[in-house]
Design an enzyme around this catalytic site. Structure first.
Site, PDB file in Angstrom:
ATOM      1  N   TYR A 144       0.920  -1.143   0.016  1.00 52.62           N
ATOM      2  CA  TYR A 144       0.025   0.050  -0.249  1.00 52.62           C
ATOM      3  C   TYR A 144       0.790   1.200  -0.076  1.00 52.62           C
ATOM      4  CZ  TYR A 144      -2.644  -3.336   2.508  1.00 52.62           C
ATOM      5  OH  TYR A 144      -3.359  -4.537   2.938  1.00 52.62           O
ATOM      6  N   CYS A 165      13.974 -11.112  -2.463  1.00 48.06           N
ATOM      7  CA  CYS A 165      14.419 -11.031  -4.150  1.00 48.06           C
ATOM      8  C   CYS A 165      13.445 -10.431  -5.014  1.00 48.06           C
ATOM      9  CB  CYS A 165      14.660 -12.208  -4.754  1.00 48.06           C
ATOM     10  SG  CYS A 165      16.104 -13.090  -3.544  1.00 48.06           S
ATOM     11  N   GLU A 166      13.054  -8.948  -4.339  1.00 54.01           N
ATOM     12  CA  GLU A 166      12.132  -8.279  -5.162  1.00 54.01           C
ATOM     13  C   GLU A 166      12.362  -6.683  -4.724  1.00 54.01           C
ATOM     14  OE1 GLU A 166       8.660  -9.399  -6.118  1.00 54.01           O
ATOM     15  OE2 GLU A 166       8.674 -11.138  -5.597  1.00 54.01           O
TER      16      GLU A 166
HETATM   17  N1  LLP Z   1     -14.572  -4.235   9.428  1.00 55.40           N
HETATM   18  C1  LLP Z   1     -14.558  -4.684   8.204  1.00 55.40           C
HETATM   19  C2  LLP Z   1     -15.866  -5.307   7.641  1.00 55.40           C
HETATM   20  C3  LLP Z   1     -13.351  -4.469   7.794  1.00 55.40           C
HETATM   21  O1  LLP Z   1     -13.409  -5.136   6.465  1.00 55.40           O
HETATM   22  C4  LLP Z   1     -12.244  -3.948   8.324  1.00 55.40           C
HETATM   23  C5  LLP Z   1     -10.864  -3.805   7.406  1.00 55.40           C
HETATM   24  C6  LLP Z   1     -12.482  -3.713   9.461  1.00 55.40           C
HETATM   25  C7  LLP Z   1     -13.631  -3.743  10.138  1.00 55.40           C
HETATM   26  C8  LLP Z   1     -11.359  -2.923  10.492  1.00 55.40           C
HETATM   27  O2  LLP Z   1     -10.946  -1.848   9.624  1.00 55.40           O
HETATM   28  P1  LLP Z   1      -9.766  -0.840  10.824  1.00 55.40           P
HETATM   29  O3  LLP Z   1     -10.495  -0.230  11.752  1.00 55.40           O
HETATM   30  O4  LLP Z   1      -8.552  -1.823  10.882  1.00 55.40           O
HETATM   31  O5  LLP Z   1      -9.386   0.155   9.596  1.00 55.40           O
HETATM   32  N2  LLP Z   1      -4.421  -4.632   5.324  1.00 55.40           N
HETATM   33  C9  LLP Z   1      -4.855  -3.076   5.181  1.00 55.40           C
HETATM   34  C10 LLP Z   1      -6.128  -2.858   5.774  1.00 55.40           C
HETATM   35  C11 LLP Z   1      -7.271  -3.719   5.259  1.00 55.40           C
HETATM   36  C12 LLP Z   1      -8.443  -3.507   6.068  1.00 55.40           C
HETATM   37  C13 LLP Z   1      -9.519  -4.393   5.645  1.00 55.40           C
HETATM   38  N3  LLP Z   1     -10.784  -4.509   6.287  1.00 55.40           N
HETATM   39  C14 LLP Z   1      -3.640  -2.247   5.676  1.00 55.40           C
HETATM   40  O6  LLP Z   1      -2.522  -2.690   6.325  1.00 55.40           O
HETATM   41  O7  LLP Z   1      -3.735  -1.201   5.771  1.00 55.40           O
END
Ligand code: LLP
Length: 420
Positions: A317, A344-345
């Site tokens: 990201y 290796c990327e």
């Molecule tokens: N509820 C649902 C339905 C979700 O899909 C997510 C996150 C959350 C709650 C929690 O969201 P938060 O409060 O953590 O923003 N891997 C990415 C973030 C992906 C989020 C996916 N869904 C990163 O590292 O930024």
């Protein structure tokens, strides 16, 4: 606010000296501060203390059992998106009546497991899923409590890959189909409509998109009620951003809560929240050691022993993470480094042209704000074993996930007979 601070120029996690700990554990490793986890969940809880909100921690952010146990002891519920996460939440002692199940692709096995344990709510993302839940609940003589996840068509989120609330995203039920699907759900024998759900994205750093989406949903609730649907709950998802570095100032949970209370007060619903990053993000760091410092033609490379398989956020990201030296030496001049791992990327890079104190092999660094979507998104790419996770509480620490040895890493693999 977190509990990673310098004492005499040495970085501590609560009362633990990271230099000494790194000697014992070996690098790289994740480390979480229990006091910080508790603080974050209590700040969120306090912001809504005059409501009967359910705070369902989003397990995907950090699913380590010990982390879940800490949050369970703070009365958190859980937002899960797989059978595995559901089992983790239950194992950590989170009661099923505080668990909501989100995600676009719940399988028969997962729905059955959730029905059997009696979760609080399925957040349903499509008509076929609604049909599947109705059939499975009916077959088991149960009524499935559901909310439909509605896609409000509002753009939000820190990066296009973590925005979920626009009409082109795969998430939720299209705005134009919401009423019709609620009407269908009402006619289903084994479905109990409980509420409405939305989640518009992650790392959202201002209140405007939340407010726009929540107002749209509030109006929808009025319409649904006029249609004869009893809506008693409103799940507002997660998504509140955190500061990843100096100067970043996402809204405080109190401001978020104030806006929400204003928008939702007339609705008389139970609020549900699914915060992930806000709870775990700044409660964790990735501690890593310098392997080499390499002088390229145009750039200097700081080559660490952590890599993109351990923390994929910068590669995936373009995420920014602060990088702090574990020992500060005030006299050391600054250098500009591309901070990279050994994979290796070319995308195996934590930071580009980052100013850091001049480093030498063996120097330790902490990659900050790595508690959410860090360890939970790791892989063993390049046959690098998953890194250990440590929980610190005051002057105590515990290894909450061991580093697997080589044999453990390959334990599930078999060579077929015919290959000899
Ligand atoms: N509820 C649902 C339905 C979700 O899909 C997510 C996150 C959350 C709650 C929690 O969201 P938060 O409060 O953590 O923003 N891997 C990415 C973030 C992906 C989020 C996916 N869904 C990163 O590292 O930024």
């Amino acid at each position: 606010m977190h509990h990673f601070t310098y004492h005499d120029d040495r970085l501590f996690a609560e009362d633990i000296d990271l230099t000494a700990l790194a000697e014992q554990i070996g690098t790289p490793f994740y480390l979480y501060s229990e006091a910080t986890l508790r603080r974050h969940i209590s700040v969120f809880r306090d912001a809504f203390k005059d409501t009967n909100a359910l705070i369902a921690y989003s397990v995907k952010a950090n699913s380590n059992l010990a982390v879940l146990k800490v949050l369970a002891s703070e009365d958190a519920g859980a937002d899960v998106v797989s059978g595995g996460e559901l089992q983790r939440a239950l194992k950590a002692g989170i009661p099923p009546e505080k668990i909501v199940f989100s995600g676009v692709g719940k399988t028969v096995d997962e729905i059955t497991m959730a029905l059997n344990v009696g979760i609080y709510q399925f957040n349903v993302e499509s008509e076929p899923e609604l049909n599947a839940i109705n059939a499975l609940a009916g077959g088991a003589n149960k009524k499935a409590p559901i909310a439909l996840r509605i896609n409000p068509d509002v753009a939000a989120g820190g990066h296009e890959k973590i925005s979920t609330g626009k009409s082109e995203d795969k998430f939720g039920i299209p705005w134009s189909q919401a009423r019709e699907l609620y009407a269908k759900a009402r006619a289903m024998e084994a479905i109990a409509i409980k509420g409405v759900d939305l989640h518009i994205g992650s790392q959202i750093d201002n209140l405007a998109p939340f407010e726009t989406a929540f107002k749209k949903i509030a109006a929808l609730i009025d319409t649904l009620r006029a249609d004869g649907c009893a809506i008693e709950r409103l799940d507002l998802g997660g998504g509140l951003g955190i500061p990843y570095g100096e100067g970043a100032a996402p809204p405080h949970p109190d401001a978020y809560a104030q806006m929400i209370k204003q928008v939702t007060a007339p609705l008389n619903v139970q609020l549900i929240f699914e915060p992930g990053r806000m709870i775990a993000g700044n409660a964790g760091i990735l501690v890593t050691r310098t392997t080499y410092v390499k002088n390229g033609e145009e750039r200097k490379f700081l080559i660490l022993d952590a890599a993109m398989n351990d923390l994929i956020r910068p590669a995936l990201y373009d995420a920014y993470h602060d990088i702090w030296p574990v020992v500060r030496e005030p006299e050391t001049p600054l250098e500009k480094y591309d901070v990279v791992g050994p994979i290796c990327e070319s995308s195996d890079r934590f930071a580009k042209a980052r100013e850091l104190p001049a480093a030498k092999p063996g120097d330790l660094f902490a990659i900050m704000s790595a508690g959410a979507y860090g360890a939970s998104q790791t892989s063993q790419y390049n046959s690098r074993p998953l890194v250990p996770e440590i929980l610190v509480s005051g002057e105590r620490y515990s290894v909450i996930r061991r580093r697997p040895d080589f044999e453990t890493m390959i334990a599930g693999e078999e060579i077929p007979d015919w290959l000899g």
